[in-house]
Design an enzyme around this catalytic site. Structure first.
Site, PDB file in Angstrom:
ATOM      1  N   HIS A  62       0.879  -1.174   0.000  1.00 58.22           N
ATOM      2  CA  HIS A  62       0.000   0.000   0.000  1.00 58.22           C
ATOM      3  C   HIS A  62       0.918   1.226   0.000  1.00 58.22           C
ATOM      4  CE1 HIS A  62      -3.585  -2.407   1.316  1.00 58.22           C
ATOM      5  NE2 HIS A  62      -2.631  -3.170   1.816  1.00 58.22           N
ATOM      6  N   PHE A  63       1.070   1.848  -1.160  1.00 55.83           N
ATOM      7  CA  PHE A  63       1.969   3.008  -1.263  1.00 55.83           C
ATOM      8  C   PHE A  63       1.232   4.342  -1.129  1.00 55.83           C
ATOM      9  CE2 PHE A  63       5.762   0.832  -3.657  1.00 55.83           C
ATOM     10  CZ  PHE A  63       6.049   0.118  -2.503  1.00 55.83           C
ATOM     11  N   ARG A  64      -0.097   4.281  -0.904  1.00 60.47           N
ATOM     12  CA  ARG A  64      -0.893   5.416  -0.407  1.00 60.47           C
ATOM     13  C   ARG A  64      -1.150   6.546  -1.399  1.00 60.47           C
ATOM     14  NH1 ARG A  64      -2.986   2.430   3.506  1.00 60.47           N
ATOM     15  NH2 ARG A  64      -1.704   2.166   5.373  1.00 60.47           N
ATOM     16  N   ASN A  94      -6.932   0.472  -2.236  1.00 58.05           N
ATOM     17  CA  ASN A  94      -7.646   1.286  -1.252  1.00 58.05           C
ATOM     18  C   ASN A  94      -6.926   2.612  -0.984  1.00 58.05           C
ATOM     19  OD1 ASN A  94      -5.726  -0.451  -0.107  1.00 58.05           O
ATOM     20  ND2 ASN A  94      -6.661  -0.380   1.907  1.00 58.05           N
ATOM     21  N   HIS A 178      -8.476 -10.381   0.977  1.00 55.07           N
ATOM     22  CA  HIS A 178      -8.248 -10.121   2.402  1.00 55.07           C
ATOM     23  C   HIS A 178      -9.390 -10.809   3.127  1.00 55.07           C
ATOM     24  CE1 HIS A 178      -7.335  -7.154   5.880  1.00 55.07           C
ATOM     25  NE2 HIS A 178      -8.195  -8.052   6.317  1.00 55.07           N
ATOM     26  N   HIS A 236      -1.890 -12.518   3.148  1.00 57.60           N
ATOM     27  CA  HIS A 236      -1.465 -12.418   4.550  1.00 57.60           C
ATOM     28  C   HIS A 236      -2.151 -13.416   5.483  1.00 57.60           C
ATOM     29  CE1 HIS A 236      -4.994  -9.900   4.468  1.00 57.60           C
ATOM     30  NE2 HIS A 236      -4.371  -8.770   4.199  1.00 57.60           N
ATOM     31  N   ASP A 310       2.727  -6.679   2.790  1.00 57.75           N
ATOM     32  CA  ASP A 310       1.560  -5.867   3.148  1.00 57.75           C
ATOM     33  C   ASP A 310       2.035  -4.512   3.690  1.00 57.75           C
ATOM     34  OD1 ASP A 310      -1.068  -5.087   3.455  1.00 57.75           O
ATOM     35  OD2 ASP A 310      -1.388  -6.185   5.323  1.00 57.75           O
ATOM     36  N   HIS A 314       1.693   4.296   8.113  1.00 55.78           N
ATOM     37  CA  HIS A 314       0.940   5.385   8.728  1.00 55.78           C
ATOM     38  C   HIS A 314       1.946   6.293   9.416  1.00 55.78           C
ATOM     39  CE1 HIS A 314      -2.895   3.310   8.144  1.00 55.78           C
ATOM     40  NE2 HIS A 314      -2.308   2.212   8.576  1.00 55.78           N
TER      41      HIS A 314
END
Length: 445
Positions: A62-64, A94, A178, A236, A310, A314
């Site tokens: 997740h590189f946002r 996401n 997931h 995961h 994964d 944050h």
């Protein structure tokens, strides 16, 4: 034409470990030389005493970007990945906006083409109402469809039974899931919130997001896949019980239901929550030592197929909250390979297994074109590792935009020295080359 020669490395590839040299021409491996005279090259790397692995392929990050770039972005995290020996990544949908249409998905590909130091692909996200977008997916240019059968942001929880059935029956490409059961988690959350209020200790995270919640959801996904003949990859996996749901005792290329395990579930246990708190709060949760040992054994006996991260950063400000306010997820791409190699030193795994689960198998499972192996005419995505270079993870050597790591204070015995992306030195002796860009992954499907 440019040429590069990596001399006298200990090559770890396809179940073997041997001394050899690799001759690279432009972006391709042209020769693997184990004896005889070495060819001349424009550039040479003396790799005596170093391990040469095929670049790691991370099938879940997740590189946002877009929309959550205070935490991370494709530029920052791809550089951290390259510094950690990860040469290709597959990124999750996401973000904000969520990548649930091909128009938004292509915008992410365009950002990566401009900014990514590593090779890249992006999942299309499934929702209860985007089946037509899913059906338009080109399996040769998109890594897969991501289905959240548990908690997610926005509207990406797919809980419409009819739509789930259609996705598993009609998806033109691999489905990655997931799996955590929402009803069980909600019930457990109510019980423990009533007991502790806002001051709940983090050690109850695996009680709330329990092995039972994981198993129930993973079982549903595997049953749907078998019913409809879908190609399912469960992400995961975190509990011992879930391993019985996967295909076993057959070549990876023939499996229909495969499993991924992440480095944090192989490294930490629930005994670590008191020390690390929110820093090891992930979904699914880090569970018991029994679960960790089962996951390790699952890799050794080939029940589990792939090791990934994964990677989900944050900010520390976000993490420095009480249990119910602290988000789940943490940054891992810079330290995944070295943590696996540390487990080799501890006697848990072998170098050959690390190459298999982090490079070969992701390439086989996703049918990636000409990557994941040290082979003639394959892309020169390679990583050179010093197996005798002790170093400690500290803020000054962390490349994540969020600036922290769950491995801070950990001393590793292996160090990534050089990383090549498509034949070019993207990382060398502590520095990322800012001019190197990765390529869009292509799939032989």
């Amino acid at each position: 034409m440019s040429t590069l020669l990596i001399k006298h490395a200990t090559i770890v590839n396809e179940g073997k470990k041997f001394i050899g040299s690799v001759f690279i021409e432009n972006d391709l491996i042209k020769e693997i030389i184990t004896n005889g005279e070495l060819p001349k090259a424009d550039q040479e790397i003396d790799a005596d005493g170093l391990l040469l692995f095929p670049g790691a392929i991370d099938d879940q990050v997740h590189f946002r970007e877009p929309g959550l770039t205070q935490k991370a972005n494709i530029a920052s995290e791809s550089r951290a990945a390259v510094a950690g020996g990860i040469t290709s990544f597959m990124e999750m949908p996401n973000t904000k906006p969520q990548a649930t249409t091909h128009e938004i998905l292509e915008q992410k590909f365009q950002i990566a083409a401009t900014d990514s130091a590593a090779n890249y692909s992006f999942y299309l996200g499934a929702t209860n109402d985007n089946i037509e977008e899913i059906l338009k997916t080109d399996p040769q240019t998109v890594c897969g469809i991501k289905v959240f059968m548990g908690s997610s942001t926005g509207n990406m929880l797919v809980d419409n039974e009819a739509i789930l059935g259609r996705i598993f029956a009609e998806s033109p490409t691999l489905i990655a899931t997931h799996c955590e059961d929402e009803d069980i988690i909600r019930e457990n959350t109510t019980i423990y919130k009533n007991k502790f209020g806002e001051d709940m200790p983090f050690k109850y995270h695996p009680v709330i997001r329990s092995a039972e919640a994981c198993y129930k959801s993973s079982k549903k996904a595997s049953e749907l896949a078998r019913k409809h003949g879908a190609r399912l990859h469960i992400l995961h996996l975190s509990s011992a019980e879930e391993l019985e749901l996967l295909d076993k005792n057959m070549p990876l290329s023939e499996k229909k239901v495969t499993g991924e395990v992440c480095v944090h579930h192989l490294w930490f246990t629930d005994a670590d929550y008191d020390k690390y708190g929110a820093r090891i709060k992930w979904n699914p949760a880090v569970k018991s030592e029994k679960d960790r040992e089962a996951l390790r054994e699952g890799l050794l006996n080939s029940t589990l197929d792939v090791v990934a991260t994964d990677h989900a950063p944050h900010t520390m400000e976000e993490k420095n909250n009480k249990y119910f306010s602290a988000p789940s997820g943490g940054p891992l791409v810079q330290h995944a390979l070295v943590s696996m190699l540390e487990m080799v030193k501890q006697g848990v795994f072998s170098y050959e297994l690390v190459a298999e689960k982090m490079s070969h198998n992701p390439a086989i499972l996703f049918q990636i074109n000409k990557r994941g192996f040290i082979r003639k005419d394959y892309k020169a995505d390679l990583v050179l590792v010093d197996p005798n270079s002790s170093w400690e993870v500290a803020p000054e050597n962390i490349l994540y935009k969020c600036g922290w790591s769950p491995f801070e204070g950990t001393r590793f015995s292996h160090k990534v020295v050089h990383t090549l992306i498509n034949g070019q030195l993207a990382y060398s002796n502590g520095k990322v080359n800012p001019s190197i860009r990765g390529e869009r992954l292509v799939f032989d499907r």
